[in-house]
Motif scaffolding. Structure first.
Motif, PDB file in Angstrom:
ATOM      1  N   HIS A 175      -4.885  48.640   5.773  1.00 33.44           N
ATOM      2  CA  HIS A 175      -6.291  48.472   5.408  1.00 33.44           C
ATOM      3  C   HIS A 175      -6.624  49.259   4.133  1.00 33.44           C
ATOM      4  N   GLN A 176      -7.537  48.753   3.340  1.00 32.59           N
ATOM      5  CA  GLN A 176      -7.815  49.394   2.041  1.00 32.59           C
ATOM      6  C   GLN A 176      -8.382  50.803   2.172  1.00 32.59           C
ATOM      7  N   THR A 177      -8.920  51.142   3.339  1.00 35.15           N
ATOM      8  CA  THR A 177      -9.504  52.479   3.479  1.00 35.15           C
ATOM      9  C   THR A 177      -8.451  53.584   3.377  1.00 35.15           C
ATOM     10  N   PHE A 178      -7.169  53.232   3.504  1.00 39.10           N
ATOM     11  CA  PHE A 178      -6.132  54.258   3.420  1.00 39.10           C
ATOM     12  C   PHE A 178      -5.823  54.660   1.979  1.00 39.10           C
ATOM     13  N   GLY A 179      -6.169  53.801   1.042  1.00 38.11           N
ATOM     14  CA  GLY A 179      -5.706  54.012  -0.327  1.00 38.11           C
ATOM     15  C   GLY A 179      -6.708  54.685  -1.234  1.00 38.11           C
ATOM     16  N   PRO A 198     -11.024  52.718  -1.506  1.00 36.82           N
ATOM     17  CA  PRO A 198     -11.640  52.298  -0.242  1.00 36.82           C
ATOM     18  C   PRO A 198     -12.876  51.425  -0.455  1.00 36.82           C
ATOM     19  N   ASP A 199     -13.399  51.390  -1.686  1.00 38.72           N
ATOM     20  CA  ASP A 199     -14.579  50.563  -1.942  1.00 38.72           C
ATOM     21  C   ASP A 199     -14.227  49.104  -2.228  1.00 38.72           C
ATOM     22  N   ALA A 200     -12.930  48.806  -2.268  1.00 35.84           N
ATOM     23  CA  ALA A 200     -12.521  47.441  -2.589  1.00 35.84           C
ATOM     24  C   ALA A 200     -12.935  46.476  -1.484  1.00 35.84           C
ATOM     25  N   LYS A 201     -13.134  45.228  -1.854  1.00 32.47           N
ATOM     26  CA  LYS A 201     -13.422  44.190  -0.874  1.00 32.47           C
ATOM     27  C   LYS A 201     -12.075  43.628  -0.418  1.00 32.47           C
ATOM     28  N   ASN A 202     -11.801  43.607   0.863  1.00 34.89           N
ATOM     29  CA  ASN A 202     -10.517  43.060   1.298  1.00 34.89           C
ATOM     30  C   ASN A 202     -10.611  41.541   1.406  1.00 34.89           C
ATOM     31  N   VAL A 203      -9.464  40.917   1.533  1.00 33.99           N
ATOM     32  CA  VAL A 203      -9.470  39.456   1.546  1.00 33.99           C
ATOM     33  C   VAL A 203      -9.162  38.926   2.965  1.00 33.99           C
ATOM     34  N   PHE A 204      -7.935  39.160   3.431  1.00 31.48           N
ATOM     35  CA  PHE A 204      -7.553  38.690   4.765  1.00 31.48           C
ATOM     36  C   PHE A 204      -8.032  37.266   5.037  1.00 31.48           C
ATOM     37  N   ASP A 205      -7.792  36.408   4.070  1.00 36.40           N
ATOM     38  CA  ASP A 205      -8.110  34.990   4.239  1.00 36.40           C
ATOM     39  C   ASP A 205      -7.228  34.439   5.362  1.00 36.40           C
ATOM     40  N   ILE A 206      -5.941  34.862   5.354  1.00 31.77           N
ATOM     41  CA  ILE A 206      -5.027  34.468   6.421  1.00 31.77           C
ATOM     42  C   ILE A 206      -4.297  35.728   6.898  1.00 31.77           C
ATOM     43  N   ASP A 207      -3.585  35.643   8.002  1.00 34.53           N
ATOM     44  CA  ASP A 207      -2.860  36.825   8.479  1.00 34.53           C
ATOM     45  C   ASP A 207      -1.358  36.642   8.266  1.00 34.53           C
ATOM     46  N   SER A 208      -0.563  37.631   8.693  1.00 36.90           N
ATOM     47  CA  SER A 208       0.870  37.598   8.386  1.00 36.90           C
ATOM     48  C   SER A 208       1.563  36.396   9.033  1.00 36.90           C
ATOM     49  N   ILE A 213      13.902  41.838  -2.086  1.00 39.57           N
ATOM     50  CA  ILE A 213      13.062  41.080  -1.146  1.00 39.57           C
ATOM     51  C   ILE A 213      11.623  41.384  -1.546  1.00 39.57           C
ATOM     52  N   VAL A 214      10.872  40.371  -1.891  1.00 39.80           N
ATOM     53  CA  VAL A 214       9.491  40.630  -2.312  1.00 39.80           C
ATOM     54  C   VAL A 214       8.604  40.767  -1.073  1.00 39.80           C
ATOM     55  N   GLN A 215       7.833  41.846  -1.034  1.00 38.13           N
ATOM     56  CA  GLN A 215       6.872  41.998   0.063  1.00 38.13           C
ATOM     57  C   GLN A 215       5.544  41.420  -0.400  1.00 38.13           C
ATOM     58  N   MET A 216       4.870  40.756   0.520  1.00 40.15           N
ATOM     59  CA  MET A 216       3.595  40.155   0.143  1.00 40.15           C
ATOM     60  C   MET A 216       2.573  40.381   1.248  1.00 40.15           C
ATOM     61  N   VAL A 217       1.464  41.040   0.907  1.00 43.69           N
ATOM     62  CA  VAL A 217       0.423  41.292   1.906  1.00 43.69           C
ATOM     63  C   VAL A 217      -0.760  40.345   1.695  1.00 43.69           C
ATOM     64  N   THR A 218      -1.428  40.042   2.804  1.00 42.58           N
ATOM     65  CA  THR A 218      -2.560  39.118   2.716  1.00 42.58           C
ATOM     66  C   THR A 218      -3.876  39.864   2.486  1.00 42.58           C
ATOM     67  N   ARG A 219      -3.772  41.183   2.423  1.00 41.86           N
ATOM     68  CA  ARG A 219      -4.986  41.986   2.223  1.00 41.86           C
ATOM     69  C   ARG A 219      -5.686  41.657   0.905  1.00 41.86           C
ATOM     70  N   ASP A 220      -4.878  41.436  -0.144  1.00 39.35           N
ATOM     71  CA  ASP A 220      -5.461  41.347  -1.482  1.00 39.35           C
ATOM     72  C   ASP A 220      -5.505  39.948  -2.084  1.00 39.35           C
ATOM     73  N   ARG A 221      -4.954  38.959  -1.365  1.00 38.76           N
ATOM     74  CA  ARG A 221      -4.872  37.627  -1.976  1.00 38.76           C
ATOM     75  C   ARG A 221      -5.393  36.583  -1.000  1.00 38.76           C
ATOM     76  N   ASN A 222      -6.139  35.641  -1.526  1.00 40.18           N
ATOM     77  CA  ASN A 222      -6.508  34.527  -0.665  1.00 40.18           C
ATOM     78  C   ASN A 222      -5.397  33.476  -0.718  1.00 40.18           C
ATOM     79  N   ARG A 223      -5.583  32.378  -0.042  1.00 42.96           N
ATOM     80  CA  ARG A 223      -4.466  31.432   0.079  1.00 42.96           C
ATOM     81  C   ARG A 223      -4.102  30.788  -1.268  1.00 42.96           C
ATOM     82  N   ILE A 224      -5.039  30.746  -2.158  1.00 42.96           N
ATOM     83  CA  ILE A 224      -4.739  30.164  -3.475  1.00 42.96           C
ATOM     84  C   ILE A 224      -3.751  31.071  -4.208  1.00 42.96           C
ATOM     85  N   SER A 225      -4.109  32.356  -4.218  1.00 39.93           N
ATOM     86  CA  SER A 225      -3.289  33.337  -4.897  1.00 39.93           C
ATOM     87  C   SER A 225      -1.926  33.497  -4.211  1.00 39.93           C
ATOM     88  N   LEU A 226      -1.913  33.426  -2.892  1.00 39.16           N
ATOM     89  CA  LEU A 226      -0.640  33.537  -2.164  1.00 39.16           C
ATOM     90  C   LEU A 226       0.295  32.391  -2.541  1.00 39.16           C
TER      91      LEU A 226
END
Ligand code: SF4
Ligand code: SF4
Lengths: 312, 223, 101
Positions: free
Chosen positions: A111-115, A118-128, A76-89
């Protein structure tokens, strides 16, 4: 429309389903994921592969899933919206289906601050929830959100997660209803240690009639030690471990704590199985994958139904 | 209001290293209210810089000014007569103000003395907190007057995520109240929970940060 | 204001406020203490030393104590020596004089 997902078949045939998850390697060696796959063969119906969980960089979930698929396992592929915008999704959804994957778990992601970045820019173009809608639209309407037609829509069984233990509690069944509205077909819950509270949650779920619209897999994680239990309670947001569970672990001599953890996990599965509306168990044994067959065996979940999924 | 915070003194001193005659320009607008770039801050920063440079044995001459607003052309005009005599302008207005100075005086070096941080409010004296990310398409009518873009750490439109802590804090930081927890409580007290029951569709971010500088043109006000 | 004093050539600055909890302006003395802290930070950053500024709280009738605090402060500043700014100024004044020779 039916997908080629083995998990969907297991549900359709009325079995109590078993899933698990594994983390891909922090490197490019496919052997790591193959070894984990081999350990799990035969004891579960499907295997989630996490997507940079806790924002720690690992091999891509899609790639790891493809490796498991090659071995004849059902990922089962897991997919998070943190790192991809809707194009990439959209593109990754097509890619997953193209690789022969049959199921997807839609998440917003930690959230990226856990990893480590932490300096990465998050995406969250859409939610789950919007991701569930996106997959469903692409699959059932054969359309992209732009309205353009898809040549060969992705036929994916759609899943999502649910945490019955995070605040605000009263809203959690309603949020599940939102996911059902969006089109989710199976749910894997956060690890359950507080069974009383989970049962209350399920009462609400049944009142809303959600258990008839979505297959709910109750999440469990074996505790390795009393220390781990205390750590998780304190540090993992939305994790509810009652004191009596911690006490049971702490009252056990150190060398036997792991066995005690397995015992508690098996007991939980037995009790959860009886809860109306629970359609399966999701056994998460993080970096302890070899215990999954043991737990499945002890909980009387073996052998897994032999389902020959038509190859597409 | 736009919030900002003065850059660390060492950083400013580093930027000023090549110069010994500068204008330090504050702004009476937002940055005065958040105590980062007003007349008083100009005075303190100027003293600090002069002392530091004197101690180094390389005195710095500073002309201290505080403009009405650095983001309006007419208020920038008064700088013109004396700017020639200085090597650089250190501005402690917000990023918009600093840029406008640079734009207006193309042959002058303009340096930022302030980090512009967010649009927010004064929660109490000495505490400023973000409220809006200027997404360009406000949804506050659907979310009980609490912004999901700015106040949820993941800008979720159908929160809360599974990370809300038992005391209603965000998984990211105990200092941050979970935006969605607040939205739900507010909707409940307004008897508007049905707003939550409906899924909010994918947002169009076209009006937000991603399309180059945004503009508002009002024909009725233009000359 | 405190920084201005240093610019004018002070080697140390002593700020005296009313007793804590006894401020005529409610919390003026507490804020003053916080500001003195900020000035000390600035002095530290620019290498002058934050110890050169200190805050003391006194009530109106404590002349003796004031004298005591003042002596203490003066001693402290003496032991620190002239501020780097004053040292730099002095050497600059002397430098041209030497050139004239
Ligand atoms: S919805 Fe957009 S405009 Fe409204 S407060 Fe939030 S960021 Fe600002
Ligand atoms: S805990 Fe609340 S504020 Fe933080 S990311 Fe989740 S929903 Fe948003």
């Amino acid at each position: 429309m039916k997908t080629a997902s083995r998990l969907e078949r297991v549900f359709d045939e009325g079995h109590f389903a078993v899933t698990t998850e594994c983390g891909p390697p922090r490197g490019s060696d496919p052997e790591v994921i193959r070894k984990k796959g081999e350990l799990l063969r035969g004891s579960v119906d499907a295997i989630n592969v996490t997507d940079n969980q806790t924002s720690v960089v690992r091999m891509a979930s899609i790639a790891s899933c493809a490796i498991l698929k090659e071995m004849g396992l059902e990922p089962i592929v897991q997919m998070v919206t943190r790192d991809r915008n809707r194009i990439s999704l959209q593109s990754d959804i097509l890619g997953a289906a193209g690789l022969g994957l049959n199921a997807i778990l839609c998440l917003s992601g930690d959230h990226q601050t856990f990893g480590d970045d932490p300096d990465a820019k998050n995406v969250f173009d859409i939610d789950s929830i919007q991701l569930i809608e996106l997959v469903k639209m692409m699959r059932d309407e054969g359309k992209f959100p732009s309205g353009k037609e898809i040549q060969g829509p992705p036929n994916l069984f759609i899943g999502a997660a649910c945490n019955p233990f995070a605040e605000p509690f009263e809203i959690r069944p309603i949020r599940l209803a939102k996911k059902v509205d969006a089109g989710v077909q199976f749910i894997q819950t956060q690890c359950i240690y507080n069974l009383d509270r989970f049962e209350k949650f399920m009462d609400e779920v049944r009142k809303l009639g959600l258990h008839e619209q979505v297959k709910i897999l109750a999440g469990v994680t074996p505790l390795k030690s009393a220390g781990m239990a205390k750590f998780m309670k304190k540090n993992v947001a939305g994790m509810d471990i009652p004191d009596d569970v911690i006490q049971r672990m702490a009252d056990t001599p150190k060398e036997e704590q792991a066995a005690k953890g397995i015992e508690i996990c098996v007991e939980s599965i037995e009790r959860l199985r009886k809860v109306e509306g629970v359609a399966g168990a999701h056994i998460m044994a993080i970096e302890w994958e070899k215990m999954v067959p043991v737990i499945a065996e002890k909980a009387g979940l073996l052998p897994r139904p032999d389902i020959s999924v038509p190859s597409d | 209001m736009i919030m900002g915070e003065q850059k660390p003194l060492e950083v400013i001193l580093g930027m000023l290293a090549p110069y010994d005659k500068i204008v330090l320009a504050g702004c009476h607008g937002c940055v005065t209210v958040c105590r980062a770039g007003g007349a008083k801050e100009v005075e303190i920063l100027a003293s600090s810089l002069r002392l530091a440079r004197e101690a180094e044995g390389r005195p710095l001459e500073i002309k201290e000014v505080t403009l009405e607003r650095q983001c309006d052309p007419e208020y920038l005009e008064p700088m013109r007569p004396y700017l020639e005599d200085y090597q650089a302008v250190l501005s402690i207005a917000c990023g918009a103000g600093i840029q406008f100075v640079a734009e207006k005086y193309t042959s002058t070096v303009v340096l930022p003395g302030l980090d512009t941080t967010f649009i927010g409010v004064t929660e109490k004296q000495g505490l400023w907190v973000e409220r809006c990310q200027a997404c360009g398409d406000c949804v506050l009518h659907l979310t009980g007057g609490i912004c999901p873009v700015a106040r949820c750490s993941k800008s979720l439109f159908n929160g809360p995520c599974g990370g809300t802590t038992t005391d209603g804090r965000c998984e990211v930081d105990k200092e941050i109240p979970c935006g969605w927890m607040m939205i739900i409580e507010r909707l409940r007290s307004l008897n508007q929970l049905e707003n939550y029951r409906k899924n909010l569709p994918m947002k169009s971010w076209k009006t937000s940060r991603d399309g180059g500088p945004r503009r508002i043109a009002r024909e009725d006000l233009m000359e | 204001m405190i920084l201005k004093a240093f610019e004018k050539g002070a080697d140390g600055v002593m700020v005296v406020g009313c007793l804590e909890g006894d401020c005529h302006y409610l919390s003026g003395n507490l804020r003053a203490r916080a500001r003195v802290g900020r000035v000390a930070d600035v002095l530290d950053t620019i290498g002058m030393g934050g110890e050169r500024v200190a805050m003391y709280n006194l009530s109106a009738g404590e002349g003796n104590k004031f004298a005591l605090f003042a002596t203490e402060m003066v001693d402290k500043i003496r032991s620190l020596g002239p501020s780097p700014v004053n040292v730099a100024r002095k050497s600059r004044k002397q430098a041209p004089a030497q050139e004239e020779k």
